[in-house]
Design a protein around this motif. Structure first.
Motif, PDB file in Angstrom:
ATOM      1  N   PHE A  94      44.693  34.030  82.464  1.00  0.00           N
ATOM      2  CA  PHE A  94      44.304  33.277  83.633  1.00  0.00           C
ATOM      3  C   PHE A  94      44.714  31.804  83.514  1.00  0.00           C
ATOM      4  N   MET A  95      45.013  31.366  82.274  1.00  0.00           N
ATOM      5  CA  MET A  95      45.229  29.959  82.001  1.00  0.00           C
ATOM      6  C   MET A  95      46.622  29.503  82.440  1.00  0.00           C
ATOM      7  N   GLY A  96      46.782  28.174  82.561  1.00  0.00           N
ATOM      8  CA  GLY A  96      48.089  27.599  82.842  1.00  0.00           C
ATOM      9  C   GLY A  96      48.203  27.023  84.245  1.00  0.00           C
ATOM     10  N   LYS A  97      49.453  26.883  84.688  1.00  0.00           N
ATOM     11  CA  LYS A  97      49.768  26.211  85.958  1.00  0.00           C
ATOM     12  C   LYS A  97      49.867  27.219  87.096  1.00  0.00           C
ATOM     13  N   TRP A  98      49.275  26.855  88.250  1.00  0.00           N
ATOM     14  CA  TRP A  98      49.287  27.704  89.435  1.00  0.00           C
ATOM     15  C   TRP A  98      49.595  26.862  90.674  1.00  0.00           C
ATOM     16  N   ARG A 175      41.087  39.304  93.466  1.00  0.00           N
ATOM     17  CA  ARG A 175      42.263  40.158  93.277  1.00  0.00           C
ATOM     18  C   ARG A 175      43.240  39.445  92.362  1.00  0.00           C
ATOM     19  N   LEU A 176      43.848  40.207  91.451  1.00  0.00           N
ATOM     20  CA  LEU A 176      44.856  39.687  90.538  1.00  0.00           C
ATOM     21  C   LEU A 176      46.140  40.481  90.707  1.00  0.00           C
ATOM     22  N   GLY A 177      47.278  39.763  90.780  1.00  0.00           N
ATOM     23  CA  GLY A 177      48.566  40.428  90.922  1.00  0.00           C
ATOM     24  C   GLY A 177      49.040  41.020  89.605  1.00  0.00           C
ATOM     25  N   GLY A 178      50.228  41.622  89.632  1.00  0.00           N
ATOM     26  CA  GLY A 178      50.773  42.264  88.439  1.00  0.00           C
ATOM     27  C   GLY A 178      51.121  41.269  87.356  1.00  0.00           C
ATOM     28  N   LEU A 179      51.254  41.770  86.134  1.00  0.00           N
ATOM     29  CA  LEU A 179      51.586  40.916  85.006  1.00  0.00           C
ATOM     30  C   LEU A 179      53.083  40.614  84.973  1.00  0.00           C
ATOM     31  N   ASN A 180      53.438  39.402  84.527  1.00  0.00           N
ATOM     32  CA  ASN A 180      54.850  39.062  84.373  1.00  0.00           C
ATOM     33  C   ASN A 180      55.341  39.449  82.984  1.00  0.00           C
ATOM     34  N   ASP A 181      56.538  39.025  82.645  1.00  0.00           N
ATOM     35  CA  ASP A 181      57.136  39.412  81.361  1.00  0.00           C
ATOM     36  C   ASP A 181      56.348  38.867  80.175  1.00  0.00           C
ATOM     37  N   ASP A 182      55.627  37.771  80.391  1.00  0.00           N
ATOM     38  CA  ASP A 182      54.831  37.181  79.315  1.00  0.00           C
ATOM     39  C   ASP A 182      53.411  37.763  79.264  1.00  0.00           C
ATOM     40  N   GLY A 183      53.125  38.698  80.165  1.00  0.00           N
ATOM     41  CA  GLY A 183      51.806  39.312  80.174  1.00  0.00           C
ATOM     42  C   GLY A 183      50.758  38.520  80.934  1.00  0.00           C
ATOM     43  N   GLN A 186      50.454  37.230  87.860  1.00  0.00           N
ATOM     44  CA  GLN A 186      51.440  36.616  88.733  1.00  0.00           C
ATOM     45  C   GLN A 186      50.820  35.879  89.912  1.00  0.00           C
ATOM     46  N   TYR A 187      49.758  36.433  90.476  1.00  0.00           N
ATOM     47  CA  TYR A 187      49.040  35.729  91.530  1.00  0.00           C
ATOM     48  C   TYR A 187      47.577  36.137  91.489  1.00  0.00           C
ATOM     49  N   MET A 188      46.739  35.323  92.101  1.00  0.00           N
ATOM     50  CA  MET A 188      45.324  35.670  92.197  1.00  0.00           C
ATOM     51  C   MET A 188      44.753  35.131  93.496  1.00  0.00           C
ATOM     52  N   ILE A 189      43.777  35.858  94.016  1.00  0.00           N
ATOM     53  CA  ILE A 189      43.073  35.465  95.221  1.00  0.00           C
ATOM     54  C   ILE A 189      41.662  35.037  94.810  1.00  0.00           C
ATOM     55  N   LEU A 190      41.288  33.808  95.169  1.00  0.00           N
ATOM     56  CA  LEU A 190      39.971  33.266  94.871  1.00  0.00           C
ATOM     57  C   LEU A 190      39.172  33.165  96.164  1.00  0.00           C
ATOM     58  N   SER A 191      37.909  33.592  96.120  1.00  0.00           N
ATOM     59  CA  SER A 191      37.096  33.526  97.322  1.00  0.00           C
ATOM     60  C   SER A 191      35.619  33.439  96.946  1.00  0.00           C
ATOM     61  N   THR A 192      34.756  33.641  97.934  1.00  0.00           N
ATOM     62  CA  THR A 192      33.309  33.519  97.779  1.00  0.00           C
ATOM     63  C   THR A 192      32.639  34.737  98.404  1.00  0.00           C
ATOM     64  N   PRO A 193      31.319  34.876  98.271  1.00  0.00           N
ATOM     65  CA  PRO A 193      30.647  36.026  98.903  1.00  0.00           C
ATOM     66  C   PRO A 193      30.814  36.084 100.414  1.00  0.00           C
ATOM     67  N   LEU A 194      31.054  34.951 101.069  1.00  0.00           N
ATOM     68  CA  LEU A 194      31.290  34.941 102.510  1.00  0.00           C
ATOM     69  C   LEU A 194      32.747  35.230 102.861  1.00  0.00           C
ATOM     70  N   PRO A 197      35.417  29.768 101.861  1.00  0.00           N
ATOM     71  CA  PRO A 197      36.876  29.635 101.897  1.00  0.00           C
ATOM     72  C   PRO A 197      37.565  30.573 100.919  1.00  0.00           C
ATOM     73  N   THR A 198      38.858  30.722 101.104  1.00  0.00           N
ATOM     74  CA  THR A 198      39.696  31.575 100.258  1.00  0.00           C
ATOM     75  C   THR A 198      40.974  30.823  99.910  1.00  0.00           C
ATOM     76  N   MET A 199      41.445  31.023  98.682  1.00  0.00           N
ATOM     77  CA  MET A 199      42.722  30.461  98.235  1.00  0.00           C
ATOM     78  C   MET A 199      43.528  31.543  97.536  1.00  0.00           C
ATOM     79  N   VAL A 200      44.847  31.427  97.596  1.00  0.00           N
ATOM     80  CA  VAL A 200      45.744  32.295  96.837  1.00  0.00           C
ATOM     81  C   VAL A 200      46.622  31.406  95.967  1.00  0.00           C
ATOM     82  N   LEU A 201      46.650  31.703  94.671  1.00  0.00           N
ATOM     83  CA  LEU A 201      47.453  30.945  93.718  1.00  0.00           C
ATOM     84  C   LEU A 201      48.542  31.835  93.141  1.00  0.00           C
ATOM     85  N   THR A 202      49.692  31.245  92.832  1.00  0.00           N
ATOM     86  CA  THR A 202      50.774  31.984  92.205  1.00  0.00           C
ATOM     87  C   THR A 202      51.430  31.134  91.134  1.00  0.00           C
ATOM     88  N   ARG A 203      52.049  31.787  90.170  1.00  0.00           N
ATOM     89  CA  ARG A 203      52.773  31.067  89.132  1.00  0.00           C
ATOM     90  C   ARG A 203      54.226  30.826  89.511  1.00  0.00           C
TER      91      ARG A 203
END
Length: 256
Positions: A94-98, A175-183, A186-194, A197-203
């Motif tokens: 989960f760590m690193g730049k998004w 939600r988490l996307g598939g793993l890249n070559d480094d394991g 690749q992307y993740m969706i962040l949200s709340t119980p409502l 707001p929602t955000m989508v991050l990608t590497r």
């Protein structure tokens, strides 16, 4: 849908009575989803929100209504409606730049945000990490600093605060996307119980545009994240990454 929204609204009913912000759950608590009741997960989520005097909903009436429902059953339905697409977390991936490629612009006025997550401490089922965001606001770079915590391997165990002034409560990865070559994810969706707001991050911006953009769009549209009732018909904003590359030098700066 109404019942699921009601269980979400009651989380915020507890916020005003919290007093000082409580820290995330300590590692000694049972793992949620196995030994910890689902309703307790939502209670812990509410306890991680910042107190506020503003009340946008008639939370007292909603709380009274929910008392007449089967709370455990409703909580389980709400939990499943949010985390059905999530498996156990591998927090080190989960760590690193998004790059933020989808956002709730009514909440976050900044443009072209970039997140960095850095691990502070990790054990087998727990972790603490920092969250740092760089973005543009009126052509100036603004920084928001938050933190995150993991208190079990299952969905709902990871909470992330952004430090943004408009984010009263933390986010879950839903939600988490598939793993890249480094394991790494690749992307993740962040949200709340409502679901707002929602955000989508990608590497990887290029791969997101060519491989995952439609997949993400279909997901947020189908499962109520694109334009939830709580957002008052405000739909998610998909970022124009080409514009961001031109105006945000941090996009290509690997040292930041």
């Amino acid at each position: 849908m109404i019942i699921l929204l009601l269980i979400s609204f009651t989380l915020f009913a507890a916020i005003n009575a919290l007093g000082p912000v409580r820290p995330f759950l300590p590692p000694t608590l049972p793992q949620p989803g196995r030994d910890l009741p689902v309703m307790r997960i939502f209670e812990n989520y509410a306890a991680s929100c910042r107190p506020t005097n503003k009340r946008d909903f008639n939370v007292d009436q909603l709380a009274s209504l929910l008392q007449s429902l089967q709370m455990d059953e409703v909580a389980i339905k709400a939990y499943k409606s949010i985390f059905f697409a999530m498996g156990d977390m591998q927090i080190e991936k989960f760590m690193g730049k998004w790059y933020t490629v989808v956002d709730s612009k009514e909440i976050h006025k900044e443009d072209c945000p970039i997140f960095y997550f850095d691990m502070i401490m990790q054990s087998q089922f727990t972790a603490t990490f920092t969250s740092k965001q760089y973005a543009l606001l009126n052509n100036d770079v603004v920084t928001n600093e938050g933190y995150g915590s993991m208190h079990g391997p299952e969905p709902g165990a990871v909470l992330i605060t952004t430090g943004h002034g408009s984010d009263q409560c933390p986010y879950f990865p839903v939600r988490l996307g598939g793993l890249n070559d480094d394991g790494d994810y690749q992307y993740m969706i962040l949200s709340t119980p409502l679901k707002y707001p929602t955000m989508v991050l990608t590497r990887n911006l290029e791969k997101f545009e060519t491989e995952w953009r439609q997949e993400v769009y279909d997901f947020v549209e189908k499962y109520g994240f694109m334009s939830p009732m709580a957002a008052l018909n405000t739909r998610l904003h998909f970022t124009d990454v080409n514009v961001c590359r031109k105006v945000n030098k941090l996009y290509e700066n690997g040292a930041v």
